[in-house]
Scaffold this motif. Structure first.
Motif, mmCIF file in Angstrom:
data_model
loop_
_atom_site.group_PDB
_atom_site.id
_atom_site.type_symbol
_atom_site.label_atom_id
_atom_site.label_comp_id
_atom_site.label_asym_id
_atom_site.label_seq_id
_atom_site.Cartn_x
_atom_site.Cartn_y
_atom_site.Cartn_z
ATOM 1 N N TYR A 32 0.808 -1.209 0.000
ATOM 2 C CA TYR A 32 0.000 0.000 0.000
ATOM 3 C C TYR A 32 0.848 1.269 0.000
ATOM 4 N N ALA A 33 0.386 2.246 -0.770
ATOM 5 C CA ALA A 33 0.865 3.605 -0.584
ATOM 6 C C ALA A 33 0.184 4.158 0.658
ATOM 7 N N MET A 34 0.925 4.876 1.460
ATOM 8 C CA MET A 34 0.402 5.406 2.718
ATOM 9 C C MET A 34 0.507 6.927 2.715
ATOM 10 N N GLY A 35 -0.385 7.545 3.458
ATOM 11 C CA GLY A 35 -0.350 9.002 3.509
ATOM 12 C C GLY A 35 -0.920 9.554 4.795
ATOM 13 N N TRP A 36 -0.564 10.793 5.043
ATOM 14 C CA TRP A 36 -1.140 11.567 6.141
ATOM 15 C C TRP A 36 -1.865 12.769 5.544
ATOM 16 N N TYR A 37 -3.073 13.000 6.024
ATOM 17 C CA TYR A 37 -3.877 14.134 5.640
ATOM 18 C C TYR A 37 -4.316 14.841 6.921
ATOM 19 N N ARG A 38 -4.749 16.081 6.781
ATOM 20 C CA ARG A 38 -5.242 16.797 7.951
ATOM 21 C C ARG A 38 -6.440 17.653 7.587
ATOM 22 N N GLN A 39 -7.252 17.911 8.597
ATOM 23 C CA GLN A 39 -8.435 18.754 8.398
ATOM 24 C C GLN A 39 -8.583 19.663 9.596
ATOM 25 N N ALA A 40 -8.490 20.953 9.343
ATOM 26 C CA ALA A 40 -8.684 21.962 10.370
ATOM 27 C C ALA A 40 -10.156 22.370 10.400
ATOM 28 N N PRO A 41 -10.631 22.906 11.505
ATOM 29 C CA PRO A 41 -12.040 23.307 11.594
ATOM 30 C C PRO A 41 -12.417 24.272 10.473
ATOM 31 N N GLY A 42 -13.504 23.970 9.790
ATOM 32 C CA GLY A 42 -14.002 24.839 8.734
ATOM 33 C C GLY A 42 -13.244 24.757 7.434
ATOM 34 N N LYS A 43 -12.278 23.829 7.342
ATOM 35 C CA LYS A 43 -11.486 23.705 6.124
ATOM 36 C C LYS A 43 -11.616 22.301 5.540
ATOM 37 N N GLN A 44 -11.223 22.190 4.273
ATOM 38 C CA GLN A 44 -11.250 20.884 3.636
ATOM 39 C C GLN A 44 -10.046 20.055 4.071
ATOM 40 N N ARG A 45 -10.197 18.752 3.969
ATOM 41 C CA ARG A 45 -9.075 17.859 4.255
ATOM 42 C C ARG A 45 -7.995 18.082 3.205
ATOM 43 N N GLU A 46 -6.741 18.145 3.663
ATOM 44 C CA GLU A 46 -5.645 18.392 2.752
ATOM 45 C C GLU A 46 -4.527 17.374 2.947
ATOM 46 N N LEU A 47 -3.801 17.136 1.860
ATOM 47 C CA LEU A 47 -2.678 16.211 1.914
ATOM 48 C C LEU A 47 -1.530 16.826 2.700
ATOM 49 N N VAL A 48 -0.906 16.013 3.551
ATOM 50 C CA VAL A 48 0.287 16.449 4.273
ATOM 51 C C VAL A 48 1.526 15.803 3.666
ATOM 52 N N ALA A 49 1.486 14.462 3.562
ATOM 53 C CA ALA A 49 2.632 13.740 3.022
ATOM 54 C C ALA A 49 2.198 12.343 2.625
ATOM 55 N N THR A 50 2.868 11.791 1.617
ATOM 56 C CA THR A 50 2.608 10.430 1.186
ATOM 57 C C THR A 50 3.920 9.676 1.008
#
Length: 114
Positions: A32-50
């Protein structure tokens, strides 16, 4: 099916560090390719790193030079080392596994505040 469990979030002061972990089970992790994403209040989920199954990494410009993604296939775990944390890094961080389809963890809260 892949089950993902994140850990390592918490409250940290600006300039501090945290290491997030994501333990995977249920399938052959190394495929599997793995990744980290994040979502701040009121914002869309965004890619952090893969990180690919082969170990190639990609990091968002907003965290480049501060965050590092890595994986340990023997432990079925992916990590996100976060240094020089800023208040704008505050978010729920999600682990993702992808191979033909995506699986998500439940998320772990990271709060950067003095």
């Amino acid at each position: 099916q892949v089950q993902l469990v994140e850990s390592g979030g918490g409250l940290v002061q600006p300039g501090g560090s945290l290491r997030l972990s994501c333990a995977a089970s249920g399938s052959i992790f190394s495929f599997y390719a793995m990744g980290w994403y994040r979502q701040a209040p009121g914002k869309q989920r965004e890619l952090v790193a893969t990180i690919t199954s082969g170990g190639s990494t990609n990091t968002a410009d907003s965290v480049k030079g501060r965050f590092t993604i890595s994986r340990d296939n023997a432990k079925n775990t992916v990590y996100l080392q976060m240094n020089s944390l800023k208040p704008e890094d505050t978010a729920v961080y999600y682990c993702n596994a992808h191979r033909f389809t995506s699986y998500w963890g439940q998320g772990t809260q990271v709060t950067v505040s003095s």
